[in-house]
Write an enzyme that holds these catalytic residues in place. Structure first.
Site, PDB file in Angstrom:
ATOM      1  N   LYS A  56      62.395  37.234  27.549  1.00 14.92           N
ATOM      2  CA  LYS A  56      60.952  37.422  27.736  1.00 14.92           C
ATOM      3  C   LYS A  56      60.675  38.647  28.596  1.00 14.92           C
ATOM      4  CE  LYS A  56      59.940  32.534  27.150  1.00 14.92           C
ATOM      5  NZ  LYS A  56      59.623  32.680  25.764  1.00 14.92           N
ATOM      6  N   CYS A  57      61.348  39.724  28.288  1.00 12.36           N
ATOM      7  CA  CYS A  57      61.281  40.969  29.054  1.00 12.36           C
ATOM      8  C   CYS A  57      60.737  42.062  28.137  1.00 12.36           C
ATOM      9  CB  CYS A  57      62.699  41.309  29.532  1.00 12.36           C
ATOM     10  SG  CYS A  57      62.881  42.904  30.355  1.00 12.36           S
ATOM     11  N   GLY A  58      60.110  43.056  28.723  1.00 13.36           N
ATOM     12  CA  GLY A  58      59.656  44.195  27.940  1.00 13.36           C
ATOM     13  C   GLY A  58      60.797  44.939  27.264  1.00 13.36           C
TER      14      GLY A  58
END
Length: 190
Positions: A56-58
């Site tokens: 759930k990271c850019g």
């Protein structure tokens, strides 16, 4: 680039190790994402890219580039080793099973994935204690998700790439190709 990697690897190899301290990545045994034990010495003879990952990271889209690298060079003796971590803003909250499902379903990840660990902070896993404890420019704190460590076929860490360096960046690709060209790589195990 190849000469620089060779000199750096030689310097790291010649540095005296603390009594009992690991001297290569191959000294560690880790849990795979399915719970099975995996000795990293099983990867002896291969070139590795060790990466702390998060769903759930850019930067999560880097899974695609990591998988492409793995597919492109796997037969030549290369592997990506993914280590999920929830250390940066809670961007890997899932269980190992949820992480594995996400990686397969979203990015068709086939490279080896390991159980979620801490890569930073007071509960840092010894593997990442080893990586971050190496001399500069390789050592130092993990900056964020998707920091990459390049490991030669002897288990020596020869380069670190910051999280924002994409997996297919020419600097990474050239470094992998240079290491694969050296004798000893290319046994094709994973």
């Amino acid at each position: 680039m190849r000469r620089t990697l060779c000199v750096l690897a030689l310097l790291l190899f010649l540095l005296p190790a603390a009594a009992g301290a690991p001297t290569t990545l191959h000294a560690f045994t880790m849990n795979r994402i399915d719970g099975a034990k995996q000795a990293l010495s099983d990867y002896e003879g291969q070139v590795l890219l060790v990466v702390n990952v998060a769903s759930k990271c850019g930067l999560t889209k880097q899974y695609a580039g990591l998988e492409t690298l793995y597919e492109d060079y796997r037969a030549q003796g290369f592997a990506v080793l993914g280590f999920p971590s929830n250390d940066f803003r809670g961007q890997e909250p899932g269980t190992n099973a949820e992480i594995a499902d996400f990686c397969r379903a979203t990015y068709a990840v086939e490279f080896p994935m390991f159980a979620k660990i801490h890569v930073a902070g007071p509960d840092q896993h010894p593997l990442y204690g080893y990586l971050t404890g190496l001399p500069a420019p390789i050592g130092g704190p993990v900056e964020w998700n998707f920091q990459k460590y390049l490991v030669d076929h002897h288990g020596r860490v020869v380069a670190r790439f910051t999280p924002k360096v994409e997996p297919r960046d020419p600097a990474i690709v050239e470094a992998i190709e240079a290491l694969l060209a050296e004798s000893g790589a290319g046994n094709g195990r994973d």
